[in-house]
Write a protein that holds these residues in place. Structure first.
Motif, short mmCIF file in Angstrom:
data_model
loop_
_atom_site.label_atom_id
_atom_site.label_comp_id
_atom_site.label_asym_id
_atom_site.label_seq_id
_atom_site.Cartn_x
_atom_site.Cartn_y
_atom_site.Cartn_z
N VAL A 91 11.36 -5.50 7.17
CA VAL A 91 10.55 -6.67 7.51
C VAL A 91 9.17 -6.18 7.91
O VAL A 91 9.03 -5.43 8.88
N GLU A 92 8.17 -6.60 7.15
CA GLU A 92 6.78 -6.23 7.42
C GLU A 92 6.04 -7.46 7.94
O GLU A 92 6.17 -8.55 7.40
N LYS A 93 5.23 -7.24 8.97
CA LYS A 93 4.46 -8.31 9.61
C LYS A 93 3.00 -8.18 9.16
O LYS A 93 2.39 -7.13 9.37
N ILE A 94 2.47 -9.26 8.56
CA ILE A 94 1.09 -9.24 8.05
C ILE A 94 0.33 -10.39 8.71
O ILE A 94 0.80 -11.53 8.70
N PRO A 95 -0.85 -10.12 9.29
CA PRO A 95 -1.63 -11.20 9.90
C PRO A 95 -1.97 -12.29 8.87
O PRO A 95 -2.29 -12.01 7.72
N MET A 96 -1.88 -13.55 9.32
CA MET A 96 -2.17 -14.69 8.44
C MET A 96 -3.66 -14.83 8.21
O MET A 96 -4.44 -14.77 9.16
N PRO A 97 -4.06 -15.07 6.97
CA PRO A 97 -5.46 -15.44 6.73
C PRO A 97 -5.74 -16.82 7.35
O PRO A 97 -4.82 -17.64 7.48
N ARG A 106 0.85 -1.19 0.00
CA ARG A 106 0.00 0.00 0.00
C ARG A 106 0.88 1.24 0.00
O ARG A 106 1.77 1.38 0.83
N ARG A 107 0.60 2.13 -0.96
CA ARG A 107 1.30 3.41 -1.03
C ARG A 107 0.33 4.51 -0.61
O ARG A 107 -0.73 4.67 -1.18
N ALA A 108 0.71 5.21 0.45
CA ALA A 108 -0.11 6.31 0.96
C ALA A 108 0.73 7.59 0.93
O ALA A 108 1.96 7.52 0.92
N PRO A 109 0.09 8.74 0.92
CA PRO A 109 0.86 10.00 0.93
C PRO A 109 1.73 10.09 2.19
O PRO A 109 1.33 9.67 3.26
N GLY A 110 2.93 10.63 2.01
CA GLY A 110 3.85 10.77 3.13
C GLY A 110 3.35 11.80 4.13
O GLY A 110 2.59 12.71 3.81
N VAL A 111 3.80 11.66 5.36
CA VAL A 111 3.36 12.54 6.43
C VAL A 111 4.25 13.78 6.50
O VAL A 111 3.81 14.85 6.91
N THR A 112 5.50 13.63 6.10
CA THR A 112 6.44 14.75 6.17
C THR A 112 6.81 15.22 4.77
O THR A 112 6.56 14.53 3.78
N ARG A 113 7.44 16.36 4.69
CA ARG A 113 7.84 16.86 3.37
C ARG A 113 9.06 16.13 2.83
O ARG A 113 9.39 16.26 1.66
N TRP A 114 9.77 15.38 3.66
CA TRP A 114 10.95 14.65 3.22
C TRP A 114 10.61 13.29 2.64
O TRP A 114 11.43 12.69 1.98
N GLN A 115 9.42 12.81 2.89
CA GLN A 115 9.02 11.51 2.36
C GLN A 115 7.73 11.69 1.57
O GLN A 115 6.68 11.99 2.12
N ARG A 116 7.85 11.49 0.27
CA ARG A 116 6.70 11.73 -0.61
C ARG A 116 5.60 10.69 -0.37
O ARG A 116 4.42 11.02 -0.34
N TYR A 117 6.01 9.40 -0.23
CA TYR A 117 5.04 8.32 -0.02
C TYR A 117 5.46 7.45 1.17
O TYR A 117 6.63 7.31 1.46
N SER A 118 4.48 6.83 1.78
CA SER A 118 4.70 5.85 2.84
C SER A 118 4.26 4.49 2.30
O SER A 118 3.11 4.34 1.85
N TRP A 119 5.17 3.51 2.34
CA TRP A 119 4.87 2.17 1.83
C TRP A 119 4.73 1.20 2.98
O TRP A 119 5.53 1.18 3.90
N THR A 120 3.68 0.36 2.93
CA THR A 120 3.48 -0.71 3.92
C THR A 120 2.96 -1.95 3.21
O THR A 120 2.28 -1.85 2.18
N ALA A 121 3.28 -3.11 3.76
CA ALA A 121 2.69 -4.36 3.28
C ALA A 121 1.36 -4.51 4.00
O ALA A 121 1.30 -4.47 5.22
N SER A 122 0.29 -4.67 3.24
CA SER A 122 -1.03 -4.66 3.86
C SER A 122 -1.74 -6.00 3.86
O SER A 122 -2.62 -6.23 4.69
N ALA A 123 -1.39 -6.91 2.94
CA ALA A 123 -2.10 -8.20 2.90
C ALA A 123 -1.29 -9.21 2.10
O ALA A 123 -0.37 -8.85 1.36
N VAL A 124 -1.66 -10.49 2.29
CA VAL A 124 -1.12 -11.57 1.46
C VAL A 124 -2.30 -12.26 0.78
O VAL A 124 -3.40 -12.33 1.32
#
Length: 179
Positions: free
Chosen positions: A112-118, A8-26
């Motif tokens: 390392v991103e932690k994603i809950p198991m289905p 998941r790419r979301a808008p960054g919170v600070t002006r130094w980071q344009r986007y925030s990336w996270t692993a959201s699902a498997v």
């Protein structure tokens, strides 16, 4: 088992980071993908980034049990910074072992991103553990009965009966005088 990784790419919170990336699902059993867009909500976008294969090994069942018994059983996605642009992350691997995931955090180069198991994936891993797990009996180490105090320590020549031998340990000089 092939696992699709959703980033998941979301808008960054600070002006130094344009986007925030996270692993959201498997996505268990997913087909091949190369950053295919799945969903867009305003400026946030979810991508099916890659489909690595989750491999389970019989020697790792203790680690899988540890992960399954945790408060939130999870899959760990290992990411590495890639080229700049729309797809700045590279999916390195995926694992169900919290021990292996911890090993990847040691270098500091991977994310390392932690994603809950289905539930279906959790059941699949649980079946694997039940089939291959073998409890290892704890064996307490026992001391050997060898008397180490009877052996002359040091590397001095036993034929020299002087106390000035620089190679002889201080305790061994008394033994020589007693002879």
């Amino acid at each position: 088992m092939p696992l699709g990784i959703v980033l998941r790419r979301a808008p960054g919170v600070t002006r130094w980071q344009r986007y925030s990336w996270t692993a959201s699902a498997v996505l268990p059993g997913a087909g091949p993908a190369d950053w295919r867009e799945l969903r867009r909500e305003g400026e946030a976008v979810e991508y099916h980034a890659a489909t690595p294969v989750l491999e389970l090994h019989g020697a790792e069942t203790e680690a899988y049990l540890h992960g399954l018994h945790s408060e939130t059983p999870s899959i760990y996605v290992i990411l590495r910074d890639g080229a700049e642009g729309d797809c700045p992350l590279e999916v390195v691997t995926v694992t169900a072992s919290p021990y292996e995931a911890q090993d990847y955090t040691d270098s500091g180069e991977e994310i390392v991103e932690k994603i809950p198991m289905p539930p279906g994936l959790r059941a699949w891993i649980w079946d694997f553990v039940e089939a291959f797990h073998q409890d290892e009996a704890f064996v307490k180490r026992k001391r050997d009965k060898t008397r180490v105090d009877l052996v002359e320590d040091g590397i001095g020549d036993a034929r020299i009966s002087q106390t000035a031998d620089v190679y002889r340990a201080p305790g061994s000089a008394r033994k020589v005088r007693l002879q």
